[in-house]
Design a protein around this motif. Sequence first.
Motif, PDB file in Angstrom:
ATOM      1  N   LEU A   1      12.584 154.471 -19.247  1.00  0.00           N
ATOM      2  CA  LEU A   1      13.267 153.837 -19.691  1.00  0.00           C
ATOM      3  C   LEU A   1      14.804 153.225 -19.734  1.00  0.00           C
ATOM      4  N   LYS A   2      15.269 152.423 -20.021  1.00  0.00           N
ATOM      5  CA  LYS A   2      17.335 152.403 -19.768  1.00  0.00           C
ATOM      6  C   LYS A   2      17.042 151.154 -20.756  1.00  0.00           C
ATOM      7  N   LEU A   3      17.549 151.824 -22.514  1.00  0.00           N
ATOM      8  CA  LEU A   3      18.163 150.209 -23.217  1.00  0.00           C
ATOM      9  C   LEU A   3      19.692 150.306 -23.245  1.00  0.00           C
ATOM     10  N   PHE A   4      20.177 149.891 -23.448  1.00  0.00           N
ATOM     11  CA  PHE A   4      21.483 148.949 -23.786  1.00  0.00           C
ATOM     12  C   PHE A   4      21.840 148.839 -25.012  1.00  0.00           C
ATOM     13  N   LEU A   5      21.344 149.589 -26.155  1.00  0.00           N
ATOM     14  CA  LEU A   5      22.205 148.856 -27.327  1.00  0.00           C
ATOM     15  C   LEU A   5      23.982 148.108 -27.566  1.00  0.00           C
ATOM     16  N   GLY A   6      24.858 149.032 -26.533  1.00  0.00           N
ATOM     17  CA  GLY A   6      25.829 148.512 -26.521  1.00  0.00           C
ATOM     18  C   GLY A   6      26.271 148.118 -25.349  1.00  0.00           C
ATOM     19  N   SER A   7      26.951 146.946 -25.329  1.00  0.00           N
ATOM     20  CA  SER A   7      26.933 145.664 -23.851  1.00  0.00           C
ATOM     21  C   SER A   7      28.316 147.161 -22.972  1.00  0.00           C
ATOM     22  N   SER A   8      27.611 146.755 -21.399  1.00  0.00           N
ATOM     23  CA  SER A   8      28.705 147.526 -20.530  1.00  0.00           C
ATOM     24  C   SER A   8      28.622 146.863 -19.007  1.00  0.00           C
ATOM     25  N   THR A   9      28.296 147.321 -18.195  1.00  0.00           N
ATOM     26  CA  THR A   9      28.349 146.746 -17.046  1.00  0.00           C
ATOM     27  C   THR A   9      26.767 146.912 -16.608  1.00  0.00           C
ATOM     28  N   GLY A  10      26.542 145.092 -16.536  1.00  0.00           N
ATOM     29  CA  GLY A  10      26.098 144.429 -16.132  1.00  0.00           C
ATOM     30  C   GLY A  10      25.012 143.155 -17.736  1.00  0.00           C
ATOM     31  N   ASN A  11      25.854 143.488 -18.366  1.00  0.00           N
ATOM     32  CA  ASN A  11      25.058 142.666 -19.527  1.00  0.00           C
ATOM     33  C   ASN A  11      23.937 143.049 -20.781  1.00  0.00           C
ATOM     34  N   MET A  12      23.286 143.736 -20.431  1.00  0.00           N
ATOM     35  CA  MET A  12      21.748 143.704 -20.407  1.00  0.00           C
ATOM     36  C   MET A  12      21.775 144.278 -22.164  1.00  0.00           C
ATOM     37  N   LEU A  13      22.794 143.467 -23.202  1.00  0.00           N
ATOM     38  CA  LEU A  13      22.450 144.322 -24.491  1.00  0.00           C
ATOM     39  C   LEU A  13      20.824 143.765 -25.268  1.00  0.00           C
ATOM     40  N   VAL A  14      20.450 145.458 -25.826  1.00  0.00           N
ATOM     41  CA  VAL A  14      19.774 144.800 -26.512  1.00  0.00           C
ATOM     42  C   VAL A  14      19.785 144.904 -28.008  1.00  0.00           C
ATOM     43  N   ASP A  15      20.318 143.831 -28.791  1.00  0.00           N
ATOM     44  CA  ASP A  15      20.547 143.489 -29.789  1.00  0.00           C
ATOM     45  C   ASP A  15      19.329 143.017 -30.674  1.00  0.00           C
ATOM     46  N   ASP A  16      18.764 142.749 -30.021  1.00  0.00           N
ATOM     47  CA  ASP A  16      17.367 142.405 -31.150  1.00  0.00           C
ATOM     48  C   ASP A  16      15.944 143.544 -31.934  1.00  0.00           C
ATOM     49  N   LEU A  17      16.469 143.793 -33.368  1.00  0.00           N
ATOM     50  CA  LEU A  17      16.289 144.770 -34.136  1.00  0.00           C
ATOM     51  C   LEU A  17      14.687 144.317 -34.083  1.00  0.00           C
ATOM     52  N   ASP A  18      14.088 143.878 -33.989  1.00  0.00           N
ATOM     53  CA  ASP A  18      12.326 143.958 -34.262  1.00  0.00           C
ATOM     54  C   ASP A  18      11.477 144.114 -32.714  1.00  0.00           C
ATOM     55  N   VAL A  19      12.473 143.326 -31.535  1.00  0.00           N
ATOM     56  CA  VAL A  19      12.170 143.873 -30.063  1.00  0.00           C
ATOM     57  C   VAL A  19      12.264 145.618 -30.034  1.00  0.00           C
ATOM     58  N   LEU A  20      13.492 145.674 -30.102  1.00  0.00           N
ATOM     59  CA  LEU A  20      14.158 146.891 -30.389  1.00  0.00           C
ATOM     60  C   LEU A  20      12.909 148.367 -31.146  1.00  0.00           C
ATOM     61  N   GLU A  21      12.579 147.705 -32.220  1.00  0.00           N
ATOM     62  CA  GLU A  21      10.877 148.523 -32.720  1.00  0.00           C
ATOM     63  C   GLU A  21      10.277 148.639 -32.298  1.00  0.00           C
ATOM     64  N   LYS A  22       9.588 147.221 -32.106  1.00  0.00           N
ATOM     65  CA  LYS A  22       8.069 146.788 -31.043  1.00  0.00           C
ATOM     66  C   LYS A  22       8.365 148.285 -29.855  1.00  0.00           C
ATOM     67  N   ILE A  23       9.757 147.682 -28.608  1.00  0.00           N
ATOM     68  CA  ILE A  23       9.956 149.122 -27.436  1.00  0.00           C
ATOM     69  C   ILE A  23       9.741 150.275 -27.795  1.00  0.00           C
ATOM     70  N   PHE A  24      10.385 151.018 -29.265  1.00  0.00           N
ATOM     71  CA  PHE A  24      10.193 152.369 -29.053  1.00  0.00           C
ATOM     72  C   PHE A  24       8.781 152.414 -30.196  1.00  0.00           C
ATOM     73  N   LYS A  25       8.179 151.710 -30.493  1.00  0.00           N
ATOM     74  CA  LYS A  25       6.928 152.044 -30.451  1.00  0.00           C
ATOM     75  C   LYS A  25       5.281 151.954 -29.315  1.00  0.00           C
ATOM     76  N   SER A  26       6.185 151.221 -28.859  1.00  0.00           N
ATOM     77  CA  SER A  26       5.449 151.524 -27.317  1.00  0.00           C
ATOM     78  C   SER A  26       4.877 151.780 -26.357  1.00  0.00           C
ATOM     79  N   THR A  27       6.010 152.717 -26.252  1.00  0.00           N
ATOM     80  CA  THR A  27       6.263 153.469 -24.791  1.00  0.00           C
ATOM     81  C   THR A  27       6.623 155.010 -25.258  1.00  0.00           C
ATOM     82  N   LYS A  28       5.648 155.852 -24.260  1.00  0.00           N
ATOM     83  CA  LYS A  28       5.234 156.953 -23.997  1.00  0.00           C
ATOM     84  C   LYS A  28       6.525 157.729 -23.607  1.00  0.00           C
TER      85      LYS A  28
END
Length: 448
Positions: A148-175
């Motif tokens: 799984l790839k997460l952009f915690l800083g914006s780069s080419t493609g504008n896929m920034l993940v900046d919702d901290l609640d969502v980020l924590e859910k993602i971290f908890k939800s995948t192996k």
Amino acid sequence: MESRSILIKNANIVNEGAIVKGDVLIEGEYIKKIDDSINVESNNILVVDAKGKYLLPGAIDDQVHFREPGLTHKGNIETESRAAIAGGITSFIEMPNTNPQTTTIEKLEQKFDIASKTSFANYSFMFGGTNDNLDEILKLDVNQAAGLKLFLGSSTGNMLVDDLDVLEKIFKSTKMVISVHCEDEGTIRRNFQKHVEAYGDDIPIKNHPIIRSEEACYISSSRAIELAKKTGARLHVFHLSTGKETHLFDNSIPLKDKKITAEVCTHHLWFSDEDYDKKGTFIKWNPAVKTADDREQLWDALLDDRIDVLATDHAPHTLEEKKNVYTKAPSGGPLVQHALPAMLEMYHRGKISLEKVVEKMSHNPAILFQIARRGYIKEGFFADLVLVDLDSPWTVEKDNILYKCGWSPFEGTTFKSKVTHTILNGSLVYENSKFSEAKAGKRLTFNR
């Protein structure tokens, strides 16, 4: 496709921390036998005399942007994987910030379908996380993608993940391994605004590492690591660029047992901010190339195993795009053809051993992503092998650059070492600057 066996004779085999002289017999897609001397009586065998050359397991690049679909004027899976094969990279993991983005299972499988028809090298893809696709992440099978790839800083493609609640859910939800681009967006935006106010669009390129600063990198990396420790997530931090960040990582346990790992890229080990005056936007990357001291600390961390993987972040743009003024010139550059020769150059300079190059470019990506039967020279493993001549100087020039974009940040550089042969899944696909017509690339599989 050639079905005959291949016997590599008299090679200096670099594998698992040692260099031994010997022969390697390949039958079908696999390494059949490794021994001091192998003799086979058969008319259906290709013998490659590797005397004086070094045999390496094919490199596995855990971070590339091959631009397909949607950005194929810059590059595509066919052109860039072909360049990779010439550079000794036999497997790649491609990033999700294409157009459309790889943020649904349907889009992921579409990319696999393209690669199955066009890739010269073995392939897998990262699945992209966003602020609003947690449901798709939960549906993803752990063997379906490399990670799984997460952009915690914006780069080419504008896929920034900046919702901290969502980020924590993602971290908890995948192996799966969560690979992250770490730069703090708020810090970058404040720095950028100050520079725009001072310079307009034509910001001096040497200020790029001031805008995308050490502080921006460290804030983001340290937060990601804190969250990984809190949630128990398996975190891999891409492209470290600062010395300060290296102290966030541990070398006290084997890689297979690590929960938090790191990668460094070729350009951050080769260039420094002293090169901006000459290279300009052609060495504009995110994160930015920083100081010579940062570069030395990155080397120290790579060699003492705080940094686990050496990759490219291959990210081509056209010459016309890169020639723009600072605010309009995209970040990224092509590297897969030249990354291994560059590291072999560092071997000649006494910076790194051949064994360590193989560990960081072949063994460790296979361990980290649990890639099945690749990354080593072992009996029963896929025959993904690279022969290099350490005494065959060549210069990077326009006419030998294979990237679709047609340029390289190494243009004009003379390397002492050359990739002479690349064997992929048992097929000789590249020999002395010539390619076979067959595309032997296969989808990577995983031991998970």
